[in-house]
Design a protein around this motif. Structure first.
Motif, PDB file in Angstrom:
ATOM      1  N   PRO A 269      73.318  -4.372 -64.372  1.00 19.51           N
ATOM      2  CA  PRO A 269      74.660  -4.656 -64.206  1.00 19.51           C
ATOM      3  C   PRO A 269      75.427  -3.849 -65.501  1.00 19.51           C
ATOM      4  O   PRO A 269      76.500  -3.969 -65.251  1.00 19.51           O
ATOM      5  CB  PRO A 269      74.897  -6.111 -64.354  1.00 19.51           C
ATOM      6  N   HIS A 270      74.895  -3.600 -66.564  1.00 17.28           N
ATOM      7  CA  HIS A 270      75.692  -3.261 -67.787  1.00 17.28           C
ATOM      8  C   HIS A 270      76.769  -2.125 -67.518  1.00 17.28           C
ATOM      9  O   HIS A 270      77.921  -2.404 -67.543  1.00 17.28           O
ATOM     10  CB  HIS A 270      75.038  -3.059 -69.168  1.00 17.28           C
ATOM     11  N   HIS A 271      76.288  -1.055 -67.230  1.00 13.76           N
ATOM     12  CA  HIS A 271      77.278   0.071 -66.847  1.00 13.76           C
ATOM     13  C   HIS A 271      78.159   0.079 -65.605  1.00 13.76           C
ATOM     14  O   HIS A 271      79.453   0.358 -65.805  1.00 13.76           O
ATOM     15  CB  HIS A 271      76.449   1.391 -66.926  1.00 13.76           C
ATOM     16  N   ASP A 272      77.719  -0.601 -64.716  1.00 13.84           N
ATOM     17  CA  ASP A 272      78.578  -0.740 -63.359  1.00 13.84           C
ATOM     18  C   ASP A 272      79.753  -1.650 -64.036  1.00 13.84           C
ATOM     19  O   ASP A 272      80.951  -1.634 -63.486  1.00 13.84           O
ATOM     20  CB  ASP A 272      77.765  -1.651 -62.367  1.00 13.84           C
ATOM     21  N   MET A 273      79.236  -2.898 -64.437  1.00 12.07           N
ATOM     22  CA  MET A 273      80.181  -3.672 -64.935  1.00 12.07           C
ATOM     23  C   MET A 273      81.133  -3.269 -66.042  1.00 12.07           C
ATOM     24  O   MET A 273      82.323  -3.653 -65.846  1.00 12.07           O
ATOM     25  CB  MET A 273      79.427  -5.310 -65.081  1.00 12.07           C
ATOM     26  N   SER A 274      80.580  -2.753 -66.959  1.00 10.78           N
ATOM     27  CA  SER A 274      81.453  -2.173 -68.072  1.00 10.78           C
ATOM     28  C   SER A 274      82.498  -1.078 -67.516  1.00 10.78           C
ATOM     29  O   SER A 274      83.858  -1.261 -67.739  1.00 10.78           O
ATOM     30  CB  SER A 274      80.747  -1.384 -68.950  1.00 10.78           C
ATOM     31  N   ALA A 275      82.247  -0.287 -66.459  1.00 11.34           N
ATOM     32  CA  ALA A 275      83.093   0.454 -65.869  1.00 11.34           C
ATOM     33  C   ALA A 275      84.083  -0.245 -65.004  1.00 11.34           C
ATOM     34  O   ALA A 275      85.353   0.047 -65.021  1.00 11.34           O
ATOM     35  CB  ALA A 275      82.101   1.502 -64.662  1.00 11.34           C
ATOM     36  N   GLY A 276      83.653  -1.535 -64.331  1.00 12.62           N
ATOM     37  CA  GLY A 276      84.772  -2.230 -63.423  1.00 12.62           C
ATOM     38  C   GLY A 276      85.766  -2.929 -64.815  1.00 12.62           C
ATOM     39  O   GLY A 276      86.831  -2.840 -64.212  1.00 12.62           O
ATOM     40  N   HIS A 277      85.168  -3.267 -65.615  1.00 11.96           N
ATOM     41  CA  HIS A 277      86.173  -4.142 -66.807  1.00 11.96           C
ATOM     42  C   HIS A 277      87.273  -2.952 -67.137  1.00 11.96           C
ATOM     43  O   HIS A 277      88.348  -3.041 -67.210  1.00 11.96           O
ATOM     44  CB  HIS A 277      85.437  -4.480 -67.937  1.00 11.96           C
ATOM     45  N   ALA A 278      86.468  -1.769 -67.543  1.00  8.81           N
ATOM     46  CA  ALA A 278      87.651  -0.596 -67.942  1.00  8.81           C
ATOM     47  C   ALA A 278      88.548  -0.303 -66.892  1.00  8.81           C
ATOM     48  O   ALA A 278      89.782   0.000 -67.192  1.00  8.81           O
ATOM     49  CB  ALA A 278      86.645   0.507 -68.517  1.00  8.81           C
ATOM     50  N   ALA A 279      88.138   0.100 -65.670  1.00  5.96           N
ATOM     51  CA  ALA A 279      88.967   0.328 -64.608  1.00  5.96           C
ATOM     52  C   ALA A 279      90.284  -0.818 -64.299  1.00  5.96           C
ATOM     53  O   ALA A 279      91.304  -0.274 -63.946  1.00  5.96           O
ATOM     54  CB  ALA A 279      88.101   0.394 -63.361  1.00  5.96           C
ATOM     55  N   ALA A 280      89.676  -2.269 -64.230  1.00  5.96           N
ATOM     56  CA  ALA A 280      90.801  -3.045 -64.319  1.00  5.96           C
ATOM     57  C   ALA A 280      91.809  -3.109 -65.213  1.00  5.96           C
ATOM     58  O   ALA A 280      92.924  -3.700 -65.127  1.00  5.96           O
ATOM     59  CB  ALA A 280      89.957  -4.401 -63.989  1.00  5.96           C
ATOM     60  N   LEU A 281      91.207  -2.747 -66.613  1.00  4.12           N
ATOM     61  CA  LEU A 281      92.174  -2.899 -67.744  1.00  4.12           C
ATOM     62  C   LEU A 281      92.949  -1.485 -67.884  1.00  4.12           C
ATOM     63  O   LEU A 281      94.294  -1.703 -68.042  1.00  4.12           O
ATOM     64  CB  LEU A 281      91.326  -3.043 -69.113  1.00  4.12           C
ATOM     65  N   SER A 282      92.682  -0.484 -67.481  1.00  2.96           N
ATOM     66  CA  SER A 282      93.295   0.709 -67.490  1.00  2.96           C
ATOM     67  C   SER A 282      93.706   1.428 -66.356  1.00  2.96           C
ATOM     68  O   SER A 282      94.699   2.200 -66.383  1.00  2.96           O
ATOM     69  CB  SER A 282      92.183   1.680 -68.380  1.00  2.96           C
ATOM     70  N   GLY A 283      93.148   1.214 -65.325  1.00  4.26           N
ATOM     71  CA  GLY A 283      93.545   1.747 -63.855  1.00  4.26           C
ATOM     72  C   GLY A 283      93.075   2.986 -63.980  1.00  4.26           C
ATOM     73  O   GLY A 283      93.291   3.754 -62.759  1.00  4.26           O
ATOM     74  N   ARG A 284      92.105   3.540 -64.829  1.00  5.06           N
ATOM     75  CA  ARG A 284      91.286   4.862 -64.818  1.00  5.06           C
ATOM     76  C   ARG A 284      89.893   4.481 -64.734  1.00  5.06           C
ATOM     77  O   ARG A 284      89.523   3.464 -65.309  1.00  5.06           O
ATOM     78  CB  ARG A 284      91.847   5.656 -65.898  1.00  5.06           C
TER      79      ARG A 284
END
Length: 421
Positions: A269-284
């Motif tokens: 899950p690490h990269h999938d969820m890291s990407a999700g967190h970042a997208a939720a924080l930045s919109g990108r």
């Protein structure tokens, strides 16, 4: 946090093309590299049992990528974390009776020494999780305020100052998918059944009561007795695994950076969820390319801390093995392949090192093969998804035939393959 000493890298005539590497998310080869610069994040170690050959193979893969980028004339901005507070580290510290901070410091120093011996280019930003706790806590609070995080009761947590029970904070993957350019599975391309299995295997808690979705990952673990904890607006605690890399990557590299790298066991899950967190924080999106190195096995099983079947770089070095031979043995495998380490591979690498030193060393004789042609062939191999086995084959053929300019080939082998003859 201090990294390690950067190796000197010769400058070669001409330029490499931008490399094409396999992107896990799109499942195809893509060109990796922006016009003048490339931004790279590679997930770092949890500092215990460092540095085994699985670690070394992963960092060597992205060292090769850096060398090709630099040969193409790109500036490289490289960041890497150290997960110096996490359940496995705390469990090892408790089992061995060593303070978790001391264990982390000792293992990070060992990792530095191994990376320097292997001529791995260090990150410019080398960041311990404990150095950015405030930033991670602020990110968790931002997700909470945006409605993409929620609390789950934690009966074993220490009570809050107001006497209320402590709560763990989880990421709401459904809410994030509705408000950001991310869906769970975007990076891994896995079906839900497989994701659930891997989530349980790799630190997740799909059976946890109170979660909105079994795949929702932990953002902030409420303080427990005997565990390190830091204050935050959502309560005292410490970071979950995935949010730390999201925050460090966004802080040091920004959004849409060139390559997110790591071992294939981090895809989900690490990269999938890291990407999700970042997208939720930045919109990108977090990164343009998600690139993964294969797993290294030993004695019939994937090399892992839990099984204890580790071959440590430091132990090989202590036994007198030339670090260049270790590097050559790893370069003989394509970075995306799963493979098994054997003593014979190290013997082959030592033999190859001797042949190359004879062919391209200071007393080498001039041969007929044009050195520029060999350099072009090396570059062609490495820009084709970092094909180091082909690069070694090109160099072997040149060593057998002899080259017009051994000094140029010596510099090329140093600059592109990290082997100083």
């Amino acid at each position: 946090m201090r990294a390690w000493q950067r190796p000197d890298i010769p400058t070669l005539p001409g330029r490499s093309a931008a490399p094409r590497i396999h992107d896990t998310a799109s499942e195809r080869q893509v060109e990796a590299g922006e016009t003048h610069a490339a931004r790279l994040y590679v997930c770092g170690i949890t500092p215990y049992d460092a540095t085994h050959l699985g670690h070394a193979a992963t960092y060597l893969a992205f060292d090769t990528l850096q060398r090709v980028w630099r040969d193409a004339g790109l500036a490289v901005h490289y960041a890497q974390n150290v997960t110096d507070v996490d359940d496995p580290l705390l469990e090892r510290a408790a089992a061995t009776g060593v303070d978790w901070r001391t264990l982390a410091e000792e293992q990070v120093e060992l990792f530095r020494a191994d990376m320097e011996a292997l001529a791995i280019i260090p990150p410019y930003h080398y960041v311990a999780v404990t150095e950015v706790i405030d930033e991670i806590a602020a990110a968790v609070c931002a997700l909470w305020d945006a409605g993409t995080a929620y609390a789950v009761d934690a009966p074993d947590a220490l009570p809050a100052p107001d006497g209320k029970p402590g709560s763990d904070i989880y990421f709401d993957i459904a809410a994030a998918a509705a408000t950001s350019p991310w869906q769970v599975g975007d990076e891994s391309n896995l079906d839900r059944e497989t994701m659930l299995a891997l989530f349980a295997e790799r630190g997740g808690d799909p059976e946890r009561p109170g979660k909105r979705d079994a795949l929702d990952p932990l953002l902030w673990r409420a303080a427990r007795a005997g565990e390190p904890a830091w204050e935050s607006r959502v309560g005292a605690g410490r970071p979950g695994w995935h949010i730390e890399c999201s925050v460090i990557a966004l802080q040091e590299l920004g959004t849409d950076f060139t390559v997110q790298g790591g071992g294939s066991d981090l895809i989900f899950p690490h990269h999938d969820m890291s990407a999700g967190h970042a997208a939720a924080l930045s919109g990108r999106p977090l990164a343009q390319v998600f690139s993964h190195a294969g797993m290294v096995a030993y004695e019939g099983h994937k090399m892992s801390k839990s099984l204890g079947n580790l071959v440590l770089v430091s132990r090989l070095r202590a036994d007198g093995t030339d670090p260049r031979a270790i590097r050559l043995a790893l370069l003989a495998q394509h970075y995306r392949a799963d493979w098994e380490w054997t003593d014979a591979q190290l013997t082959d690498a030592e033999d190859r090192l001797q042949r190359w030193e004879a062919a391209f060393g200071g007393t080498a004789t001039v041969g007929s093969r044009d050195s520029i042609d060999v350099l072009d062939a090396l570059r062609a191999a490495l820009t084709d998804d970092l094909d180091t086995p082909q690069a070694l084959a090109v160099t072997d053929a040149a060593a057998n035939a002899g080259v017009t300019d051994p000094a140029l080939l010596r510099d090329a082998i140093d600059a592109l393959l990290g082997i100083r003859l």
